[in-house]
Write a protein that holds these residues in place. Structure first.
Motif, short mmCIF file in Angstrom:
data_model
loop_
_atom_site.label_atom_id
_atom_site.label_comp_id
_atom_site.label_asym_id
_atom_site.label_seq_id
_atom_site.Cartn_x
_atom_site.Cartn_y
_atom_site.Cartn_z
N GLU A 199 33.86 33.72 96.56
CA GLU A 199 33.06 34.98 95.79
C GLU A 199 32.87 36.45 96.21
OE1 GLU A 199 28.47 35.03 94.57
OE2 GLU A 199 28.32 37.12 95.97
N GLY A 200 33.72 37.11 96.83
CA GLY A 200 34.25 38.25 97.39
C GLY A 200 35.47 38.32 96.58
N SER A 201 36.29 37.18 96.80
CA SER A 201 37.24 37.10 95.44
C SER A 201 36.81 37.70 94.06
CB SER A 201 38.26 36.32 94.90
OG SER A 201 39.03 35.69 94.03
N LEU A 202 35.97 37.22 93.57
CA LEU A 202 35.72 37.69 92.25
C LEU A 202 34.81 39.43 92.14
CD1 LEU A 202 34.85 37.77 89.29
CD2 LEU A 202 32.49 36.53 90.22
N ILE A 203 34.28 39.75 93.15
CA ILE A 203 33.51 40.79 93.38
C ILE A 203 35.22 41.62 93.03
CG2 ILE A 203 32.94 42.72 95.19
CD1 ILE A 203 31.02 40.20 95.81
N GLY A 204 36.28 41.45 94.55
CA GLY A 204 37.12 42.45 94.48
C GLY A 204 38.58 42.09 93.65
N MET A 205 38.29 41.15 92.79
CA MET A 205 39.15 41.73 91.71
C MET A 205 39.05 42.55 91.00
SD MET A 205 39.48 37.67 89.42
CE MET A 205 40.11 36.75 90.59
N ILE A 206 37.35 42.36 90.94
CA ILE A 206 36.79 43.56 89.41
C ILE A 206 37.20 45.23 89.68
CG2 ILE A 206 35.07 44.42 88.49
CD1 ILE A 206 33.40 41.32 89.07
N ALA A 207 37.03 45.05 91.55
CA ALA A 207 37.11 46.74 92.13
C ALA A 207 38.44 47.46 92.32
CB ALA A 207 36.24 46.30 93.80
N SER A 208 39.59 46.09 92.05
CA SER A 208 40.83 46.38 91.72
C SER A 208 41.24 46.47 91.49
CB SER A 208 41.89 44.78 92.70
OG SER A 208 41.18 44.65 94.08
N GLN A 209 40.54 46.71 90.32
CA GLN A 209 41.08 47.68 88.97
C GLN A 209 41.31 48.99 88.93
OE1 GLN A 209 39.17 45.99 85.95
NE2 GLN A 209 39.09 43.59 87.27
N LYS A 210 41.11 49.48 89.82
CA LYS A 210 40.47 50.64 90.42
C LYS A 210 42.35 51.20 91.06
CE LYS A 210 37.83 53.17 92.78
NZ LYS A 210 37.01 53.78 92.22
N ASP A 211 43.00 52.04 90.59
CA ASP A 211 44.52 53.05 90.40
C ASP A 211 44.17 52.92 91.90
OD1 ASP A 211 44.35 52.53 88.18
OD2 ASP A 211 44.08 54.84 87.96
N GLU A 212 43.88 53.28 92.99
CA GLU A 212 43.64 53.31 94.45
C GLU A 212 44.02 51.92 95.42
OE1 GLU A 212 40.49 56.36 93.36
OE2 GLU A 212 40.77 54.61 92.88
N VAL A 213 44.01 50.67 93.86
CA VAL A 213 44.92 50.05 95.16
C VAL A 213 45.88 49.13 94.47
CG1 VAL A 213 43.57 47.20 95.27
CG2 VAL A 213 42.10 48.63 94.81
N ALA A 214 46.78 48.82 95.58
CA ALA A 214 48.35 48.83 95.65
C ALA A 214 47.85 47.42 95.38
CB ALA A 214 48.73 48.79 96.80
N LYS A 215 47.15 46.30 95.90
CA LYS A 215 47.51 44.70 95.63
C LYS A 215 45.94 43.56 95.85
CE LYS A 215 52.17 44.93 97.40
NZ LYS A 215 52.73 44.30 98.97
N PHE A 216 46.26 42.67 94.92
CA PHE A 216 44.96 42.04 95.63
C PHE A 216 45.48 40.80 96.01
CE2 PHE A 216 41.93 39.16 93.01
CZ PHE A 216 41.36 38.71 94.21
N ILE A 217 44.11 40.29 97.21
CA ILE A 217 44.96 38.68 97.35
C ILE A 217 43.39 37.67 97.62
CG2 ILE A 217 45.28 37.71 99.23
CD1 ILE A 217 46.68 39.82 100.86
#
Length: 293
Positions: free
Chosen positions: A123-141
Motif C-alpha cells: 500500500e506504500g506504493s500508492l502513498i509513495g507515487m502520490i507523494a512523489s509528484q513533489k518536485d523534490e523527488v528524483a525517482k520512484f520505486i
C-alpha cells in the motif's frame, strides 16, 4: 561499508512520527531513500504485532551497504509513532500521504543528501507515487504495489467468498466509491465496513494507482515478485502501461515481503514470520543500479 543508524523524528500537528535514518559512513553528498511501509499496523522494519520479518530493515541495511542512505518510519499510530495516531473515524488515507510529503520536505532540507528516491512497499506504493509528484523527488520505486483502485482490489479479494458475504458487500463498496457512507451494515460484515472505518475507505477508494503513477514525470521502477500471493504480475503490468517512463522488473520466486518463497500458500506465509530469512538475492543490486543510474 560501515553504517550508522540514528533516530529521526517528524513533528506533526497530531504528534511525533518516529523513524530511523540509516547512513553509510562516507563523505560527500549521497542519495537518500524514503521507505514507506504497507497496509495495517506496520512499523518501520516491516513488522506488525502478528509477524516479524524485518524486510524493510534489511532493505535499509542493504542500501546503506551500497552507499545509499534511507529513512524508514513507524506509521502514525503505530509502535513509537503511537502519539500521532488519530481516532479511526478521523483517519484518512491522505494523512499517510501528507506524512510522506512531510518526510520528503525534511530530507530536501538536509545538506547531506543529493537526490531523494521514494520506495513504496505494498500500500506504500500508492502513498509513495502520490507523494512523489513533489518536485523534490528524483525517482520512484514501487515494490509489490497494486495496480487496481482499492475498491476493485476489495472486490477481487471478496469474490472467492460465499454469496452470503459477497452479495451484500458489493453495494456497500459501490456506495463508498461514490463518497457516501453506509448506515446499515450486516453484522457479519461489520469488522470490514464498520461506520468508523468508512471515511478512511472513502478517502482511499478515490485513488487509482494507474492514474497516480501516470502523473510522474521522472524515472520509475516497478518491482514485482512471481510468488507474491497479495499482488501479481498483472498489477505490475497495469502500472507499467500507465506510464511510459516506467521500467518493470519481475523477480522470480520473490514474495510480497521481498523474500524467496514457493508459490504454495502455506509455505509462502511461513516466511512472513522469519526475521532471519534474507531478502531475495538480486533485489538490492537492482534497486542500487536504478538509484545510481
Amino acid at each position: 561499508m560501515a553504517q550508522t543508524e540514528e533516530a529521526i523524528t517528524l513533528d506533526t500537528k497530531t504528534g511525533s512520527i518516529e523513524g530511523t535514518l540509516s547512513h553509510p559512513s562516507s563523505e560527500g553528498k549521497i542519495h537518500v531513500a524514503l521507505i514507506i511501509a504497507g497496509s495495517g499496523p506496520t512499523d518501520r522494519n516491516g513488522n506488525n504485532p502478528m509477524m516479524t520479518n524485518n524486510s524493510l530493515k534489511m532493505l535499509a541495511e542493504g542500501l546503506a551497504e551500497n552507499n545509499i542512505a534511507s529513512v524508514r518510519y513507524d506509521k502514525r499510530g503505530i509502535a513509537r509513532s503511537m502519539s500521532a495516531g488519530l481516532n479511526e473515524s478521523d483517519l484518512r488515507f491522505d494523512n499517510y500521504v501528507d506524512d510522506a510529503k512531510a518526510w520528503i520536505d525534511m530530507l530536501a532540507e538536509d545538506s547531506r543528501f543529493s537526490e531523494i528516491v521514494v520506495i513504496g512497499h505494498s500500500e506504500g506504493s500508492l502513498i509513495g507515487m502520490i507523494a512523489s509528484q513533489k518536485d523534490e523527488v528524483a525517482k520512484f520505486i514501487s515494490l509489490e504495489g497494486s495496480g487496481l483502485p482499492a475498491g476493485d482490489l476489495l472486490r477481487e479479494q471478496l469474490k472467492n467468498q460465499s454469496p452470503m458475504v459477497l452479495d451484500p458487500s458489493l453495494p456497500i463498496i459501490e456506495k463508498l466509491e461514490k463518497g457516501e457512507t453506509v448506515d446499515s451494515v450486516p453484522k457479519m460484515l461489520y469488522s470490514l465496513f464498520r461506520p468508523s472505518v468508512q471515511p478512511y475507505m472513502i478517502s482511499w477508494f478515490k485513488y487509482d494507482p494507474q492514474d497516480e503513477i501516470a502523473k510522474l514525470d521522472k524515472p520509475i521502477l516497478i518491482v514485482q515478485g512471481t510468488t507474491d500471493i497479495q499482488t501479481s504480475i498483472s498489477d505490475a503490468e497495469k502500472l507499467a502501461q500507465a506510464n511510459p517512463k516506467a521500467e518493470k522488473l519481475i523477480i522470480e520466486e520473490m514474495n510480497h515481503i521481498l523474500k524467496e518463497a514457493e508459490a504454495d500458500r502455506q509455505k509462502n506465509i511461513q516466511t512472513y514470520n522469519d526475521p532471519d530469512l534474507p531478502l531475495k538475492d538480486g533485489l538490492i543490486k537492482s534497486l542500487v543500479e536504478f538509484i545510481e543510474e
